[in-house]
Design a protein around this motif. Structure first.
Motif, PDB file in Angstrom:
ATOM      1  N   PRO A 166       0.787  -1.239   0.000  1.00 34.84           N
ATOM      2  CA  PRO A 166       0.000   0.000   0.000  1.00 34.84           C
ATOM      3  C   PRO A 166       0.816   1.284   0.000  1.00 34.84           C
ATOM      4  CG  PRO A 166      -0.024  -1.029   2.167  1.00 34.84           C
ATOM      5  CD  PRO A 166       0.637  -2.000   1.250  1.00 34.84           C
ATOM      6  N   ASP A 167       2.055   1.271   0.494  1.00 37.89           N
ATOM      7  CA  ASP A 167       2.823   2.508   0.652  1.00 37.89           C
ATOM      8  C   ASP A 167       3.696   2.791  -0.576  1.00 37.89           C
ATOM      9  OD1 ASP A 167       4.365   0.301   1.121  1.00 37.89           O
ATOM     10  OD2 ASP A 167       5.545   1.203   2.734  1.00 37.89           O
ATOM     11  N   GLN A 168       3.069   2.944  -1.756  1.00 42.89           N
ATOM     12  CA  GLN A 168       3.780   3.241  -2.985  1.00 42.89           C
ATOM     13  C   GLN A 168       3.085   4.408  -3.686  1.00 42.89           C
ATOM     14  OE1 GLN A 168       5.423  -0.559  -5.027  1.00 42.89           O
ATOM     15  NE2 GLN A 168       3.519  -1.241  -4.071  1.00 42.89           N
ATOM     16  N   SER A 169       3.860   5.426  -4.018  1.00 51.71           N
ATOM     17  CA  SER A 169       3.279   6.645  -4.575  1.00 51.71           C
ATOM     18  C   SER A 169       2.606   6.396  -5.927  1.00 51.71           C
ATOM     19  CB  SER A 169       4.365   7.710  -4.719  1.00 51.71           C
ATOM     20  OG  SER A 169       5.412   7.251  -5.570  1.00 51.71           O
ATOM     21  N   GLU A 170       3.090   5.420  -6.688  1.00 50.28           N
ATOM     22  CA  GLU A 170       2.501   5.153  -8.011  1.00 50.28           C
ATOM     23  C   GLU A 170       1.056   4.667  -7.923  1.00 50.28           C
ATOM     24  OE1 GLU A 170       4.846   3.238 -11.223  1.00 50.28           O
ATOM     25  OE2 GLU A 170       6.429   3.098  -9.726  1.00 50.28           O
TER      26      GLU A 170
END
Length: 220
Positions: free
Chosen positions: A198-202
């Motif tokens: 979940p912690d991905q900017s894309e």
């Protein structure tokens, strides 16, 4: 994830995943299935085979439209055949349909690569990159068909890796964990669902592109 309705058992020849309580899982193929016994064949070197004994609780999982079917069992008997373990599993409760993804998803096409990432999975010392084709996308997961050879790395639930694909004019490179994997009728292909970390900017751009696709499809 919620159980919605009771379903029939898998039929002979159906590919399934076997999940143990400790988290290991392996692919197998149903030989026979009744309300009393499910017989599954799996390779003798399958990861789950080395760590599972008689009486162990095993969850049998196979694909369904929009989710998976699942039945809890106990391992009642093991028989060794050439290159295979034959497991006799006793269902504990009726099989259930499990809704896996609640977010909108859309069918997509194009190529995808799945790289088994040693930075995420310490058991992998030589990362393998597998190629395949996209099936559908949501803002947090991808379903795809991956081409495999006998020498390729095993892909099953819990496998960690990097998904690279193009969608809506943008390229995405997203880390995630295999949520489910099962063989198709062709032995050289597996269907894989990868849940993105979940912690991905894309993921912001992916969610916007998926919702645009959902709205476009709804207007057609």
């Amino acid at each position: 994830m919620s159980a919605e309705t009771t379903v029939a058992l898998p039929s002979a020849g159906h590919s399934v995943e076997l999940h143990e309580l400790g988290g290991r899982s392996s692919l197998g193929r149903v030989q026979a299935a009744t309300a009393e016994t499910i017989v599954v064949a799996l390779p003798i070197d399958a990861g789950i085979a080395a760590s599972t004994g008689i009486g162990a609780q095993i969850r049998v999982v196979w694909p369904g439209r929009g989710g998976v079917m699942s039945v809890p069992t106990t391992l009642a008997r093991r028989q060794r055949a050439p290159q295979l373990d034959m497991w006799e599993l006793t269902p504990i409760h009726p099989a259930q349909f499990e809704q896996r993804r609640h977010q909108p998803r859309i069918p997509v096409s194009g190529g995808i690569t799945l790289t088994i990432d040693p930075d995420l999975d310490s058991s992998v010392t030589d990362p393998a990159t597998l190629s395949g084709t996209l099936v559908d996308l949501s803002e947090s997961a991808v379903q795809c068909l991956i081409n495999i050879d006998a020498e390729d790395a095993v892909v099953s639930s819990g496998t960690l890796g990097l998904c690279e694909f193009s969608f809506a004019g943008s390229k995405f490179s997203l880390r995630g964990e295999v949520h489910a994997a099962w063989t198709e009728d062709a032995p050289s292909c597996i269907r894989v669902v990868v849940q993105f970390d979940p912690d991905q900017s894309e993921l912001v751009a992916l969610a916007r592109a998926v919702m645009d696709g959902v709205e476009t499809a709804g207007q057609q």
